[in-house]
Write a protein that holds these residues in place. Structure first.
Motif, PDB file in Angstrom:
ATOM      1  N   GLY A   1       0.586   5.998  -4.430  1.00  0.00           N
ATOM      2  CA  GLY A   1      -0.749   5.927  -3.818  1.00  0.00           C
ATOM      3  C   GLY A   1      -1.569   4.834  -4.476  1.00  0.00           C
ATOM      4  N   ALA A   2      -0.908   3.678  -4.734  1.00  0.00           N
ATOM      5  CA  ALA A   2      -1.474   2.673  -5.642  1.00  0.00           C
ATOM      6  C   ALA A   2      -2.666   1.906  -5.075  1.00  0.00           C
ATOM      7  CB  ALA A   2      -0.385   1.687  -6.073  1.00  0.00           C
ATOM      8  N   ALA A   3      -2.963   2.063  -3.769  1.00  0.00           N
ATOM      9  CA  ALA A   3      -4.161   1.412  -3.227  1.00  0.00           C
ATOM     10  C   ALA A   3      -5.315   2.398  -3.109  1.00  0.00           C
ATOM     11  CB  ALA A   3      -3.865   0.807  -1.853  1.00  0.00           C
ATOM     12  N   GLY A   4      -5.102   3.639  -3.541  1.00  0.00           N
ATOM     13  CA  GLY A   4      -6.163   4.642  -3.482  1.00  0.00           C
ATOM     14  C   GLY A   4      -7.035   4.591  -4.728  1.00  0.00           C
ATOM     15  N   GLY A   5      -7.917   5.575  -4.842  1.00  0.00           N
ATOM     16  CA  GLY A   5      -8.856   5.590  -5.962  1.00  0.00           C
ATOM     17  C   GLY A   5      -8.161   5.801  -7.299  1.00  0.00           C
ATOM     18  N   VAL A   6      -7.404   6.893  -7.403  1.00  0.00           N
ATOM     19  CA  VAL A   6      -6.649   7.153  -8.630  1.00  0.00           C
ATOM     20  C   VAL A   6      -5.651   6.025  -8.852  1.00  0.00           C
ATOM     21  CG1 VAL A   6      -4.855   8.684  -9.573  1.00  0.00           C
ATOM     22  CG2 VAL A   6      -6.950   9.659  -8.612  1.00  0.00           C
ATOM     23  N   GLY A   7      -5.000   5.579  -7.771  1.00  0.00           N
ATOM     24  CA  GLY A   7      -3.944   4.577  -7.884  1.00  0.00           C
ATOM     25  C   GLY A   7      -4.452   3.233  -8.398  1.00  0.00           C
ATOM     26  N   THR A   8      -5.554   2.743  -7.849  1.00  0.00           N
ATOM     27  CA  THR A   8      -6.056   1.435  -8.319  1.00  0.00           C
ATOM     28  C   THR A   8      -6.554   1.545  -9.765  1.00  0.00           C
ATOM     29  OG1 THR A   8      -8.144   1.902  -7.173  1.00  0.00           O
ATOM     30  CG2 THR A   8      -6.619   0.394  -6.083  1.00  0.00           C
TER      31      THR A   8
ATOM     32  N   GLU B   1      -1.424  -5.375  -0.964  1.00  0.00           N
ATOM     33  CA  GLU B   1      -2.290  -6.459  -1.476  1.00  0.00           C
ATOM     34  C   GLU B   1      -3.363  -5.919  -2.396  1.00  0.00           C
ATOM     35  OE1 GLU B   1      -3.677  -9.003   1.692  1.00  0.00           O
ATOM     36  OE2 GLU B   1      -1.593  -9.132   2.386  1.00  0.00           O
ATOM     37  N   VAL B   2      -3.926  -4.762  -2.036  1.00  0.00           N
ATOM     38  CA  VAL B   2      -4.954  -4.148  -2.892  1.00  0.00           C
ATOM     39  C   VAL B   2      -4.348  -3.769  -4.253  1.00  0.00           C
ATOM     40  CG1 VAL B   2      -6.434  -2.105  -3.161  1.00  0.00           C
ATOM     41  CG2 VAL B   2      -6.396  -3.352  -1.001  1.00  0.00           C
TER      42      VAL B   2
END
Ligand SMILES: NC(=O)c1ccc[n+]([C@@H]2O[C@H](COP(=O)([O-])OP(=O)(O)OC[C@H]3O[C@@H](n4cnc5c(N)ncnc54)[C@H](OP(=O)(O)O)[C@@H]3O)[C@@H](O)[C@H]2O)c1
Length: 325
Positions: free
Chosen positions: A144-151, A175-176
């Motif tokens: 979930g690397a483009a989500g809140g926890v993920g980023t 990209e995010v």
């Protein structure tokens, strides 16, 4: 004042904006005039009564905010720019917050950035450093690397000297994640083979897992010897189970990380974490990617974006019109 209110436990559509009484701070609380509030996955869960914390209906959600202190209290002065974590009540023009969950903002951090900092960055500081004992040079796989926890996970792991492999479902999310510091980005389908290829068969030292669901067995298989999988949540909706013989045979660990439980039982801990993170805010090493900014009247739409897996980067609600000081 105006506030978003959860009126029934039937999902984001039951969020309305209403006039409600102004909050009255209790002793030890700070009254914050909210400029921006962050919208997070736990808001989705709260609209269905699926989060551990279930306030009586109707109630105002809102985990994290940035704004300006209204009156001297709790060691803060009127006019101070702060980020804060009220846990509920943040999606409103003002909120009363326990002083140890109010954090002073460095001048260089805009309020719109600050609203996206507290929950996810303090959670990932706890998860990576305290729970997983991340070491410089280790490799971290982030779901979930483009989500809140993920980023937040990508940026913090990179800041602490780790190599980051991001798992995402679409190219725009990739990209995010890359902009947030991921060294490599791999798709959800087939991520285990990609991890094996990228690590020459060794696997990763830490898996950051806010998703759970059916990818969990492959996450376990992606761990290197003495690897640690940190369980953060279940956006995939299904809670996986572990056959512990696999952990025994591979010398690996599964760890839970529930930051809110920790903050409740260790007053002052969140403030110490914040002080640790301030140099990274100042240097720009942590800088949450803001995907969209909604008005208070559009709060239900913002929560729906997250519910329907459409959010890319962080979503904010701009609560007050003026760009506060
Ligand atoms: N343990 C703690 O202390 C703690 C603290 C904060 C948050 N959390 C939890 O961490 C999780 C993530 O929160 P978040 O704010 O980062 O959420 P988010 O911004 O919505 O990101 C979650 C990611 O999960 C992935 N996903 C996979 N299946 C999904 C589905 N069916 N619906 C929605 N997303 C799905 C999506 O990535 P892809 O589309 O790329 O797969 C999405 O980007 C939540 O469960 C939240 O409750 C835990």
């Amino acid at each position: 004042m105006r506030a978003a209110v959860i009126t029934a436990l039937t999902g984001p559509d039951a969020v309305e904006v209403r006039d409600v009484p102004d909050p009255v701070p209790e002793p030890g609380q700070v009254l914050v005039d909210v400029a921006y509030a962050g919208v997070v996955f736990p808001d989705v869960l709260q609209t269905r009564g699926e989060y551990q914390l279930r306030p009586e209906l109707p109630f105002t959600p809102g985990w994290e905010v940035a704004g300006v202190v209204r009156a001297d209290a709790g060691g803060f002065a009127a006019g101070d720019r702060v980020a804060a974590m009220p846990v509920t009540g943040g999606l409103a023009e003002s909120v009363a917050v326990d002083a140890d969950m109010v954090f002073p903002l460095p001048d260089e951090v805009p309020l719109a950035t600050a609203a996206a900092l507290p929950l996810n960055y303090l959670t990932m500081h706890f998860a990576l450093l305290r729970r997983a004992a991340l070491q410089t040079g280790e490799t971290v796989l982030v779901h979930g690397a483009a989500g809140g926890v993920g980023t937040a996970a990508c940026q913090l792991a990179a800041a602490y000297g780790a190599r980051v492999i991001a798992v995402v479902s679409t190219p725009d999310k990739g990209e995010v994640a890359r902009a947030a510091g991921a060294d490599e980005v791999v798709p959800v389908d087939g991520f285990r083979e990609e991890v094996r290829r990228l690590t020459d068969g060794r696997g990763v030292d830490v898996v950051v897992d806010p998703v759970g669901g059916d990818r969990f067995p492959d996450s376990l298989r992606s761990l290197a010897r003495e690897g640690r999988l940190v369980v953060l949540g279940f956006t995939g909706r299904e809670i996986p189970t572990v056959r512990v013989n696999r952990l025994l045979l591979t010398n690996t660990s599964v760890l839970g990380a529930a930051s809110a439980e920790f903050w409740r039982s260790e007053p002052g801990y969140a403030g110490r974490q914040w002080r640790d993170l301030v140099p990274l805010m100042r240097s720009g090493a942590i800088d949450p990617p803001i995907g969209s900014v909604f008005s208070l009247d559009q709060t239900a739409a913002a929560i729906r974006e997250i519910d329907q897996r459409r959010a890319v980067g962080r979503l904010l609600v701009r609560v007050r019109d003026e760009e506060a000081r």
